[in-house]
Design a protein around this motif. Structure first.
Motif, PDB file in Angstrom:
ATOM      1  N   THR A   1       9.158   0.702  -1.428  1.00 56.08           N
ATOM      2  CA  THR A   1      10.413   1.153  -0.816  1.00 56.08           C
ATOM      3  C   THR A   1      10.669   2.632  -1.045  1.00 56.08           C
ATOM      4  OG1 THR A   1      11.808   0.683  -2.756  1.00 56.08           O
ATOM      5  CG2 THR A   1      11.375  -1.141  -1.212  1.00 56.08           C
ATOM      6  N   LYS A   2       9.812   3.266  -1.856  1.00 50.90           N
ATOM      7  CA  LYS A   2       9.976   4.691  -2.156  1.00 50.90           C
ATOM      8  C   LYS A   2       8.769   5.476  -1.627  1.00 50.90           C
ATOM      9  CE  LYS A   2      12.789   4.233  -6.368  1.00 50.90           C
ATOM     10  NZ  LYS A   2      13.020   2.785  -6.327  1.00 50.90           N
ATOM     11  N   PHE A   3       9.031   6.722  -1.253  1.00 53.15           N
ATOM     12  CA  PHE A   3       7.959   7.599  -0.775  1.00 53.15           C
ATOM     13  C   PHE A   3       7.981   8.882  -1.601  1.00 53.15           C
ATOM     14  CE2 PHE A   3       6.351  11.041   1.901  1.00 53.15           C
ATOM     15  CZ  PHE A   3       5.113  10.532   2.261  1.00 53.15           C
ATOM     16  N   HIS A   4       6.803   9.354  -2.027  1.00 50.18           N
ATOM     17  CA  HIS A   4       6.786  10.595  -2.804  1.00 50.18           C
ATOM     18  C   HIS A   4       5.817  11.607  -2.195  1.00 50.18           C
ATOM     19  CE1 HIS A   4       3.428   9.105  -5.803  1.00 50.18           C
ATOM     20  NE2 HIS A   4       3.197   8.697  -4.584  1.00 50.18           N
ATOM     21  N   SER A   5       6.109  12.877  -2.456  1.00 49.54           N
ATOM     22  CA  SER A   5       5.311  13.978  -1.910  1.00 49.54           C
ATOM     23  C   SER A   5       5.542  15.215  -2.761  1.00 49.54           C
ATOM     24  CB  SER A   5       5.708  14.264  -0.449  1.00 49.54           C
ATOM     25  OG  SER A   5       7.075  14.645  -0.369  1.00 49.54           O
ATOM     26  N   VAL A   6       4.741  16.253  -2.510  1.00 48.26           N
ATOM     27  CA  VAL A   6       4.923  17.520  -3.215  1.00 48.26           C
ATOM     28  C   VAL A   6       4.980  18.666  -2.205  1.00 48.26           C
ATOM     29  CG1 VAL A   6       3.841  16.812  -5.380  1.00 48.26           C
ATOM     30  CG2 VAL A   6       2.435  17.814  -3.570  1.00 48.26           C
TER      31      VAL A   6
ATOM     32  N   ALA B   1      19.291  12.862  -8.014  1.00 44.17           N
ATOM     33  CA  ALA B   1      20.318  13.036  -6.996  1.00 44.17           C
ATOM     34  C   ALA B   1      21.309  11.882  -7.003  1.00 44.17           C
ATOM     35  CB  ALA B   1      19.679  13.143  -5.623  1.00 44.17           C
ATOM     36  N   GLN B   2      22.453  12.128  -6.404  1.00 38.26           N
ATOM     37  CA  GLN B   2      23.419  11.072  -6.178  1.00 38.26           C
ATOM     38  C   GLN B   2      22.961  10.205  -5.007  1.00 38.26           C
ATOM     39  OE1 GLN B   2      27.224  12.904  -5.592  1.00 38.26           O
ATOM     40  NE2 GLN B   2      27.310  13.752  -7.664  1.00 38.26           N
ATOM     41  N   LYS B   3      23.474   9.001  -4.928  1.00 38.99           N
ATOM     42  CA  LYS B   3      23.093   8.106  -3.843  1.00 38.99           C
ATOM     43  C   LYS B   3      23.691   8.565  -2.523  1.00 38.99           C
ATOM     44  CE  LYS B   3      22.008   3.855  -6.311  1.00 38.99           C
ATOM     45  NZ  LYS B   3      22.235   2.388  -6.374  1.00 38.99           N
ATOM     46  N   ASN B   4      22.955   8.282  -1.453  1.00 41.04           N
ATOM     47  CA  ASN B   4      23.394   8.579  -0.088  1.00 41.04           C
ATOM     48  C   ASN B   4      23.680  10.061   0.122  1.00 41.04           C
ATOM     49  OD1 ASN B   4      23.373   5.745   0.546  1.00 41.04           O
ATOM     50  ND2 ASN B   4      25.325   5.582  -0.544  1.00 41.04           N
ATOM     51  N   VAL B   5      22.898  10.893  -0.548  1.00 42.09           N
ATOM     52  CA  VAL B   5      23.042  12.344  -0.426  1.00 42.09           C
ATOM     53  C   VAL B   5      21.670  12.943  -0.123  1.00 42.09           C
ATOM     54  CG1 VAL B   5      23.637  14.481  -1.627  1.00 42.09           C
ATOM     55  CG2 VAL B   5      25.031  12.443  -1.975  1.00 42.09           C
ATOM     56  N   SER B   6      21.636  13.990   0.709  1.00 44.30           N
ATOM     57  CA  SER B   6      20.376  14.624   1.108  1.00 44.30           C
ATOM     58  C   SER B   6      20.176  15.945   0.375  1.00 44.30           C
ATOM     59  CB  SER B   6      20.369  14.877   2.620  1.00 44.30           C
ATOM     60  OG  SER B   6      20.463  13.672   3.333  1.00 44.30           O
ATOM     61  N   TYR B   7      18.905  16.249   0.062  1.00 43.88           N
ATOM     62  CA  TYR B   7      18.552  17.481  -0.621  1.00 43.88           C
ATOM     63  C   TYR B   7      17.285  18.057   0.009  1.00 43.88           C
ATOM     64  CZ  TYR B   7      21.622  15.411  -4.138  1.00 43.88           C
ATOM     65  OH  TYR B   7      22.687  14.829  -4.777  1.00 43.88           O
TER      66      TYR B   7
ATOM     67  N   ARG C   1       0.794  -1.224   0.000  1.00 39.63           N
ATOM     68  CA  ARG C   1       0.000   0.000   0.000  1.00 39.63           C
ATOM     69  C   ARG C   1       0.833   1.285   0.000  1.00 39.63           C
ATOM     70  NH1 ARG C   1      -4.884  -2.017   4.081  1.00 39.63           N
ATOM     71  NH2 ARG C   1      -5.635  -3.657   2.674  1.00 39.63           N
ATOM     72  N   PRO C   2       1.969   1.342   0.723  1.00 42.36           N
ATOM     73  CA  PRO C   2       2.778   2.575   0.633  1.00 42.36           C
ATOM     74  C   PRO C   2       3.228   2.890  -0.798  1.00 42.36           C
ATOM     75  CG  PRO C   2       3.449   1.284   2.530  1.00 42.36           C
ATOM     76  CD  PRO C   2       2.508   0.413   1.745  1.00 42.36           C
ATOM     77  N   GLY C   3       3.408   1.858  -1.596  1.00 39.54           N
ATOM     78  CA  GLY C   3       3.815   2.079  -2.985  1.00 39.54           C
ATOM     79  C   GLY C   3       2.673   2.457  -3.899  1.00 39.54           C
ATOM     80  N   MET C   4       1.442   2.421  -3.370  1.00 39.12           N
ATOM     81  CA  MET C   4       0.276   2.746  -4.181  1.00 39.12           C
ATOM     82  C   MET C   4      -0.295   4.125  -3.833  1.00 39.12           C
ATOM     83  SD  MET C   4       0.165   0.302  -6.244  1.00 39.12           S
ATOM     84  CE  MET C   4      -1.379   0.712  -7.063  1.00 39.12           C
ATOM     85  N   THR C   5       0.430   4.904  -3.054  1.00 38.61           N
ATOM     86  CA  THR C   5      -0.027   6.271  -2.786  1.00 38.61           C
ATOM     87  C   THR C   5       0.065   7.111  -4.053  1.00 38.61           C
ATOM     88  OG1 THR C   5       2.187   7.012  -2.110  1.00 38.61           O
ATOM     89  CG2 THR C   5       0.746   6.149  -0.379  1.00 38.61           C
ATOM     90  N   ASP C   6      -0.855   8.058  -4.192  1.00 35.43           N
ATOM     91  CA  ASP C   6      -0.781   9.000  -5.313  1.00 35.43           C
ATOM     92  C   ASP C   6      -0.909  10.422  -4.770  1.00 35.43           C
ATOM     93  OD1 ASP C   6      -3.609   9.608  -5.030  1.00 35.43           O
ATOM     94  OD2 ASP C   6      -4.051   7.792  -6.167  1.00 35.43           O
TER      95      ASP C   6
ATOM     96  N   VAL D   1       7.071  21.396  -6.259  1.00 36.10           N
ATOM     97  CA  VAL D   1       8.248  20.540  -6.143  1.00 36.10           C
ATOM     98  C   VAL D   1       7.780  19.115  -5.885  1.00 36.10           C
ATOM     99  CG1 VAL D   1      10.424  20.129  -4.937  1.00 36.10           C
ATOM    100  CG2 VAL D   1       9.538  22.453  -5.131  1.00 36.10           C
ATOM    101  N   TYR D   2       8.261  18.190  -6.681  1.00 37.22           N
ATOM    102  CA  TYR D   2       7.912  16.771  -6.532  1.00 37.22           C
ATOM    103  C   TYR D   2       9.159  16.012  -6.092  1.00 37.22           C
ATOM    104  CZ  TYR D   2       6.528  12.009  -7.863  1.00 37.22           C
ATOM    105  OH  TYR D   2       6.254  10.672  -7.861  1.00 37.22           O
ATOM    106  N   ILE D   3       9.046  15.290  -4.983  1.00 34.62           N
ATOM    107  CA  ILE D   3      10.198  14.600  -4.415  1.00 34.62           C
ATOM    108  C   ILE D   3       9.897  13.115  -4.273  1.00 34.62           C
ATOM    109  CG2 ILE D   3      11.702  14.405  -2.394  1.00 34.62           C
ATOM    110  CD1 ILE D   3      11.152  17.367  -1.857  1.00 34.62           C
ATOM    111  N   ILE D   4      10.816  12.290  -4.762  1.00 30.34           N
ATOM    112  CA  ILE D   4      10.764  10.853  -4.549  1.00 30.34           C
ATOM    113  C   ILE D   4      11.947  10.494  -3.664  1.00 30.34           C
ATOM    114  CG2 ILE D   4      10.815   8.562  -5.591  1.00 30.34           C
ATOM    115  CD1 ILE D   4       9.819   9.804  -8.185  1.00 30.34           C
ATOM    116  N   GLN D   5      11.648   9.940  -2.496  1.00 32.27           N
ATOM    117  CA  GLN D   5      12.694   9.567  -1.554  1.00 32.27           C
ATOM    118  C   GLN D   5      12.876   8.054  -1.570  1.00 32.27           C
ATOM    119  OE1 GLN D   5      14.500  11.916   0.332  1.00 32.27           O
ATOM    120  NE2 GLN D   5      15.840  10.157   0.687  1.00 32.27           N
ATOM    121  N   ASP D   6      14.069   7.619  -1.953  1.00 30.34           N
ATOM    122  CA  ASP D   6      14.384   6.195  -2.018  1.00 30.34           C
ATOM    123  C   ASP D   6      15.149   5.802  -0.758  1.00 30.34           C
ATOM    124  OD1 ASP D   6      14.879   3.606  -2.728  1.00 30.34           O
ATOM    125  OD2 ASP D   6      16.334   4.077  -4.297  1.00 30.34           O
ATOM    126  N   GLY D   7      14.434   5.789   0.367  1.00 29.03           N
ATOM    127  CA  GLY D   7      15.092   5.495   1.638  1.00 29.03           C
ATOM    128  C   GLY D   7      16.255   6.436   1.861  1.00 29.03           C
ATOM    129  N   TRP D   8      17.410   5.865   2.232  1.00 30.59           N
ATOM    130  CA  TRP D   8      18.628   6.669   2.392  1.00 30.59           C
ATOM    131  C   TRP D   8      19.498   6.613   1.139  1.00 30.59           C
ATOM    132  CZ3 TRP D   8      18.501   9.927   6.211  1.00 30.59           C
ATOM    133  CH2 TRP D   8      17.760   9.623   7.363  1.00 30.59           C
TER     134      TRP D   8
END
Length: 290
Positions: free
Chosen positions: A113-118, A155-161, A84-89, A128-135
């Motif tokens: 495994t990914k979370f998205h928000s605006v 973004a690069q891996k293991n980097v925060s924005y 269900r977390p992967g089915m959020t819109d 702004v649309y953000i997809i967060q792939d864990g860490w």
């Protein structure tokens, strides 16, 4: 009380920019799932608008308070719980219309495994649309609310924005190429379809002996918190990165919850130390007096 038996709790509260309404969540029996309601400040009564499955719904209000963007969490029994977390819109709700008629502006990722928000800029011009792939990293896109196409940035891996949109520019608080973080600026009006790194302009560079913890823009000034020698520091710069002032804090301690919007008259923060319980302080954004 919200219920006689104490089974209903209050969740997040989100006030509209015009201060006339607020969205709030109610949760039953300690559940993570929530229902979102809208209350009119003047009448102190709820509007007919009710949004179910609002677990991840953090409304991003339009400037005039006529509607908001939010994340919808499905509870369809046919969808396995772990999926269900992967089915959020991402949806847009216009006040006064049924929630079932809300426009889906971004489809589900179908990856739990990914979370998205605006996030919506304060002037309502940029989304702004953000997809967060864990860490592992972040994928960020930006577009005018009136445009169809997104300006993308992978973004690069293991980097925060952490983006802040102000005056058609994105100020990016990041540790890419700067282990102790820096603040860069990107002009969003450039014709490029991507947020290319060759267009990054460093506004506040990384320091050798301090970590740039957070940043907020208020009244065309950048307020930042840093950790220097295990102690919090609060400073302010102009939009081009010119240092203006470091504020004198009550004593050595920790600054948190830096809060303010570009049009605010002041910025607020919490301060605590080993000797002092948490207190809230206010800084006038024009005079810089605390």
């Amino acid at each position: 009380t919200l219920s006689k038996d104490g089974s209903i709790s209050l969740g997040d509260v989100h006030i509209s920019p015009d201060g006339k309404k607020f969205a709030y969540k109610l949760k039953k029996n300690g559940a993570d799932q929530a229902t979102l309601y809208i209350r009119d400040m003047e009448t102190q009564k709820d509007l007919p608008d009710v949004i179910e499955n609002a677990r991840y719904a953090d409304p991003e209000w339009l400037p005039d308070g006529s509607g908001f963007y939010y994340t919808y969490f499905p509870t369809d029994a046919e969808i396995p719980v772990d999926m269900r977390p992967g089915m959020t819109d991402i949806r847009f709700h216009k006040l006064g219309t049924p929630a079932e008629d809300d426009t889906v502006i971004i489809e589900p990722l179908k990856d739990p495994t990914k979370f998205h928000s605006v996030e919506l800029s304060e002037d309502g011009q940029w989304l702004v649309y953000i997809i967060q792939d864990g860490w592992n990293g972040t994928i960020m896109s930006v577009k005018r609310t009136t445009d169809k196409d997104w300006k993308t940035f992978e973004a690069q891996k293991n980097v925060s924005y952490f983006p802040i949109i102000h005056q058609n520019k994105v100020y990016l608080h990041t540790n890419e190429g700067a282990a102790k973080f820096k603040l860069v600026r990107i002009d969003l009006t450039a014709p490029s379809a991507t947020l290319d790194r060759d267009r990054w302009e460093t506004i506040i560079p990384e320091e050798d002996n301090a970590v740039l913890e957070g940043a907020r823009i208020v009244r065309d000034k950048i307020f930042v918190t840093k950790i220097r020698d295990v102690v919090s520091e609060l400073s302010v710069y102009d939009l081009d990165g010119k240092f203006l002032k470091t504020f004198e804090l009550p004593e050595k301690g920790s600054v948190s919850a830096l809060n303010g919007r570009p049009s605010s008259d002041a910025i607020y923060f919490a301060f605590t130390s080993y000797k002092t319980p948490q207190k809230i302080f206010r800084i006038d954004a024009e005079t810089l007096e605390m």
